[in-house]
Design a protein around this motif. Structure first.
Motif, PDB file in Angstrom:
ATOM      1  N   GLN A  90     -12.652  -0.716  13.578  1.00  0.00           N
ATOM      2  CA  GLN A  90     -13.529  -0.465  14.718  1.00  0.00           C
ATOM      3  C   GLN A  90     -12.717  -0.099  15.957  1.00  0.00           C
ATOM      4  OE1 GLN A  90     -16.661  -0.066  14.859  1.00  0.00           O
ATOM      5  NE2 GLN A  90     -17.017  -0.050  17.068  1.00  0.00           N
ATOM      6  N   GLU A  91     -11.589  -0.769  16.154  1.00  0.00           N
ATOM      7  CA  GLU A  91     -10.728  -0.467  17.301  1.00  0.00           C
ATOM      8  C   GLU A  91     -10.190   0.958  17.192  1.00  0.00           C
ATOM      9  OE1 GLU A  91      -8.667  -0.752  20.830  1.00  0.00           O
ATOM     10  OE2 GLU A  91     -10.243  -2.053  20.014  1.00  0.00           O
ATOM     11  N   ALA A  92      -9.868   1.391  15.962  1.00  0.00           N
ATOM     12  CA  ALA A  92      -9.392   2.761  15.761  1.00  0.00           C
ATOM     13  C   ALA A  92     -10.479   3.768  16.142  1.00  0.00           C
ATOM     14  CB  ALA A  92      -8.971   2.967  14.310  1.00  0.00           C
ATOM     15  N   TRP A  93     -11.714   3.446  15.774  1.00  0.00           N
ATOM     16  CA  TRP A  93     -12.824   4.335  16.137  1.00  0.00           C
ATOM     17  C   TRP A  93     -12.988   4.423  17.660  1.00  0.00           C
ATOM     18  CZ3 TRP A  93     -15.899   8.128  16.152  1.00  0.00           C
ATOM     19  CH2 TRP A  93     -17.085   8.112  16.889  1.00  0.00           C
ATOM     20  N   LEU A  94     -12.905   3.289  18.334  1.00  0.00           N
ATOM     21  CA  LEU A  94     -13.070   3.283  19.783  1.00  0.00           C
ATOM     22  C   LEU A  94     -11.972   4.104  20.460  1.00  0.00           C
ATOM     23  CD1 LEU A  94     -14.026  -0.463  20.364  1.00  0.00           C
ATOM     24  CD2 LEU A  94     -15.537   1.525  20.491  1.00  0.00           C
ATOM     25  N   ARG A  95     -10.755   3.979  19.964  1.00  0.00           N
ATOM     26  CA  ARG A  95      -9.656   4.727  20.571  1.00  0.00           C
ATOM     27  C   ARG A  95      -9.782   6.225  20.279  1.00  0.00           C
ATOM     28  NH1 ARG A  95      -4.170   0.992  19.972  1.00  0.00           N
ATOM     29  NH2 ARG A  95      -5.168  -1.003  20.511  1.00  0.00           N
ATOM     30  N   THR A 126      -1.972   5.037  12.156  1.00  0.00           N
ATOM     31  CA  THR A 126      -1.043   4.417  13.103  1.00  0.00           C
ATOM     32  C   THR A 126      -1.755   3.407  13.983  1.00  0.00           C
ATOM     33  OG1 THR A 126       0.388   6.378  13.131  1.00  0.00           O
ATOM     34  CG2 THR A 126       0.545   4.870  15.001  1.00  0.00           C
ATOM     35  N   VAL A 127      -2.940   3.748  14.460  1.00  0.00           N
ATOM     36  CA  VAL A 127      -3.702   2.825  15.308  1.00  0.00           C
ATOM     37  C   VAL A 127      -4.067   1.567  14.538  1.00  0.00           C
ATOM     38  CG1 VAL A 127      -5.852   2.477  16.582  1.00  0.00           C
ATOM     39  CG2 VAL A 127      -4.620   4.644  16.794  1.00  0.00           C
ATOM     40  N   HIS A 145       4.549   1.605   3.178  1.00  0.00           N
ATOM     41  CA  HIS A 145       5.423   2.468   2.381  1.00  0.00           C
ATOM     42  C   HIS A 145       5.103   2.403   0.888  1.00  0.00           C
ATOM     43  CE1 HIS A 145       9.034   3.645   0.085  1.00  0.00           C
ATOM     44  NE2 HIS A 145       9.078   4.606   0.998  1.00  0.00           N
ATOM     45  N   ASP A 146       5.082   1.205   0.311  1.00  0.00           N
ATOM     46  CA  ASP A 146       4.946   1.082  -1.139  1.00  0.00           C
ATOM     47  C   ASP A 146       3.523   1.327  -1.623  1.00  0.00           C
ATOM     48  OD1 ASP A 146       7.534   0.024  -0.576  1.00  0.00           O
ATOM     49  OD2 ASP A 146       7.510  -0.953  -2.524  1.00  0.00           O
ATOM     50  N   MET A 147       2.534   1.036  -0.790  1.00  0.00           N
ATOM     51  CA  MET A 147       1.151   1.207  -1.218  1.00  0.00           C
ATOM     52  C   MET A 147       0.516   2.501  -0.729  1.00  0.00           C
ATOM     53  SD  MET A 147      -0.398  -2.641  -0.881  1.00  0.00           S
ATOM     54  CE  MET A 147       0.243  -3.980  -1.892  1.00  0.00           C
ATOM     55  N   PHE A 148       0.977   2.984   0.430  1.00  0.00           N
ATOM     56  CA  PHE A 148       0.338   4.166   1.002  1.00  0.00           C
ATOM     57  C   PHE A 148       1.305   5.318   1.262  1.00  0.00           C
ATOM     58  CE2 PHE A 148      -2.495   0.643   1.997  1.00  0.00           C
ATOM     59  CZ  PHE A 148      -3.704   1.156   1.559  1.00  0.00           C
ATOM     60  N   GLY A 149       2.563   5.142   0.941  1.00  0.00           N
ATOM     61  CA  GLY A 149       3.521   6.238   0.981  1.00  0.00           C
ATOM     62  C   GLY A 149       3.913   6.742   2.353  1.00  0.00           C
ATOM     63  N   LEU A 150       3.744   5.925   3.387  1.00  0.00           N
ATOM     64  CA  LEU A 150       4.163   6.374   4.717  1.00  0.00           C
ATOM     65  C   LEU A 150       5.688   6.382   4.816  1.00  0.00           C
ATOM     66  CD1 LEU A 150       1.141   5.838   5.378  1.00  0.00           C
ATOM     67  CD2 LEU A 150       1.913   5.125   7.651  1.00  0.00           C
ATOM     68  N   PRO A 151       6.267   7.378   5.446  1.00  0.00           N
ATOM     69  CA  PRO A 151       7.728   7.439   5.582  1.00  0.00           C
ATOM     70  C   PRO A 151       8.241   6.358   6.525  1.00  0.00           C
ATOM     71  CG  PRO A 151       6.699   9.213   6.814  1.00  0.00           C
ATOM     72  CD  PRO A 151       5.603   8.565   6.031  1.00  0.00           C
ATOM     73  N   PHE A 152       9.493   5.956   6.306  1.00  0.00           N
ATOM     74  CA  PHE A 152      10.069   4.888   7.117  1.00  0.00           C
ATOM     75  C   PHE A 152      10.239   5.303   8.578  1.00  0.00           C
ATOM     76  CE2 PHE A 152      11.601   3.369   2.899  1.00  0.00           C
ATOM     77  CZ  PHE A 152      10.941   2.145   2.929  1.00  0.00           C
ATOM     78  N   GLU A 153      10.328   6.594   8.848  1.00  0.00           N
ATOM     79  CA  GLU A 153      10.426   7.047  10.225  1.00  0.00           C
ATOM     80  C   GLU A 153       9.180   6.642  11.014  1.00  0.00           C
ATOM     81  OE1 GLU A 153      13.289   9.054   7.825  1.00  0.00           O
ATOM     82  OE2 GLU A 153      11.114   8.850   7.594  1.00  0.00           O
ATOM     83  N   GLU A 154       8.009   6.741  10.390  1.00  0.00           N
ATOM     84  CA  GLU A 154       6.771   6.354  11.071  1.00  0.00           C
ATOM     85  C   GLU A 154       6.667   4.835  11.170  1.00  0.00           C
ATOM     86  OE1 GLU A 154       3.232   8.177   9.600  1.00  0.00           O
ATOM     87  OE2 GLU A 154       4.230  10.093   9.202  1.00  0.00           O
ATOM     88  N   ILE A 155       7.036   4.143  10.099  1.00  0.00           N
ATOM     89  CA  ILE A 155       6.972   2.682  10.096  1.00  0.00           C
ATOM     90  C   ILE A 155       7.918   2.106  11.143  1.00  0.00           C
ATOM     91  CG2 ILE A 155       7.363   0.614   8.694  1.00  0.00           C
ATOM     92  CD1 ILE A 155       6.620   2.362   6.237  1.00  0.00           C
ATOM     93  N   ALA A 156       9.085   2.733  11.293  1.00  0.00           N
ATOM     94  CA  ALA A 156      10.077   2.250  12.258  1.00  0.00           C
ATOM     95  C   ALA A 156       9.509   2.213  13.664  1.00  0.00           C
ATOM     96  CB  ALA A 156      11.322   3.142  12.200  1.00  0.00           C
ATOM     97  N   ARG A 157       8.712   3.213  14.020  1.00  0.00           N
ATOM     98  CA  ARG A 157       8.133   3.244  15.366  1.00  0.00           C
ATOM     99  C   ARG A 157       7.138   2.097  15.564  1.00  0.00           C
ATOM    100  NH1 ARG A 157       8.494   8.920  14.478  1.00  0.00           N
ATOM    101  NH2 ARG A 157       6.374   9.032  13.652  1.00  0.00           N
ATOM    102  N   LEU A 158       6.441   1.729  14.500  1.00  0.00           N
ATOM    103  CA  LEU A 158       5.456   0.653  14.599  1.00  0.00           C
ATOM    104  C   LEU A 158       6.118  -0.712  14.775  1.00  0.00           C
ATOM    105  CD1 LEU A 158       3.016   1.856  11.805  1.00  0.00           C
ATOM    106  CD2 LEU A 158       2.454   1.661  14.227  1.00  0.00           C
TER     107      LEU A 158
END
Length: 286
Positions: free
Chosen positions: A33-38, A56-57, A127-140
């Motif tokens: 819901q917060e993602a939708w609001l943003r 990301t949100v 990463h392991d379940m949804f395949g996001l790259p570590f570059e994106e995870i690092a920012r989070l």
């Protein structure tokens, strides 16, 4: 595409991400819901990839919730079972639920994820379940990509060492559950031991904490002792796995989830928290 249509296209995916990170259905819905609001408040021109932006949100909101939980909890171990996703057993043939089942995560795995640090859990799930790259995870997680990779690696070792994956067809696993229930109903101790792994673990959440019991003899003795002639048992699916919902006078009193490997039960998770059981879909026992 209209923002509402864009969001609805990704809603199920976003809920899956949030649920696996948080282990709570209500918290997952809050994150979505917060993602939708943003998204609603954002300038569409600045959102080039809505799915990635929304992910990301949701991930950032979920991570903040995890960190807040950890600061409130004195022990770094779970004190409750994660929220189960419960469906009627015959729902497995429904095309819409079939798509959800194909991506489901067992309750046993969610229990293991509860033992990880917030950053480890987020890195592993993304990463392991949804395949996001570590570059994106690092920012989070506000670390370098190499550090994010290490977080996921540590989590992976913990998960592989603690979480057994169910094996065999769903029909075969259901037969094992039925055999367990029949033996429990008859008080057949040897029959119970026959379908239990020697190192089986039983976890029970009554709403006042999480209790655990280990070993086939101990679990069989508990199952044989706990018999209620008034309880009606309904076949259900718990996070895609064969489970049982016990009711008395139509009121849920216990939900059992099983993990079965090579024809034997390795884990039993019991939710007996009246407040959480009251929130289950009434159609489960129709």
């Amino acid at each position: 595409m209209d923002p509402v249509e864009e969001f609805e296209e990704h809603r199920l995916y976003l809920r899956q991400v949030a649920y696996r990170v948080l282990g709570s259905l209500s918290d997952a819905d809050d994150a979505v819901q917060e993602a939708w609001l943003r998204l609603h408040r954002s300038d569409p021109a600045h959102v080039e990839n809505p799915r990635a932006w929304l992910t990301t949100v949701v991930a950032r909101v979920a991570l903040n919730q995890l960190r807040a939980r950890r600061t409130r909890r004195e022990e770094p171990f779970p004190d409750h079972l994660p929220d189960p996703i419960v469906r009627r057993d015959d729902d497995a043939d429904d095309p819409e639920y079939g798509a959800e089942l194909a991506d489901s995560v067992g309750l046993a795995l969610l229990v293991v994820l509860e033992t990880l640090s917030p950053d480890e859990r987020l890195a592993f799930v993304l990463h392991d379940m949804f395949g996001l790259p570590f570059e994106e995870i690092a920012r989070l997680v506000e670390r370098t990509p190499a550090a994010a990779r290490q977080l996921a690696s540590r989590a992976r070792r913990r998960v592989r060492g603690a979480e057994p994956a169910s094996s065999g067809s769903r029909a075969a696993r259901r037969e094992v559950v039925d055999a367990f229930l029949a033996a429990a109903r008859e008080g057949d101790l040897e029959g119970l031991v026959a379908v239990l792994d020697p190192d089986v673990v039983l976890r029970a959440d009554t709403g006042t904490g999480l209790r655990a019991l280990r070993g086939a003899r101990a679990v069989a003795g508990q199952a044989a002792a706990y018999r209620s002639v008034d309880q009606v048992r309904h076949r259900v699916l718990v996070n895609g796995e064969p489970g049982v919902l016990g009711t008395i006078d139509g009121r849920p009193v216990a939900l059992l989830a099983f993990t079965i490997v090579d024809g034997r039960i390795t884990e039993i998770d019991i939710l007996a928290d009246p407040a959480r059981l009251a929130g289950l879909d009434p159609d489960l026992v129709r």
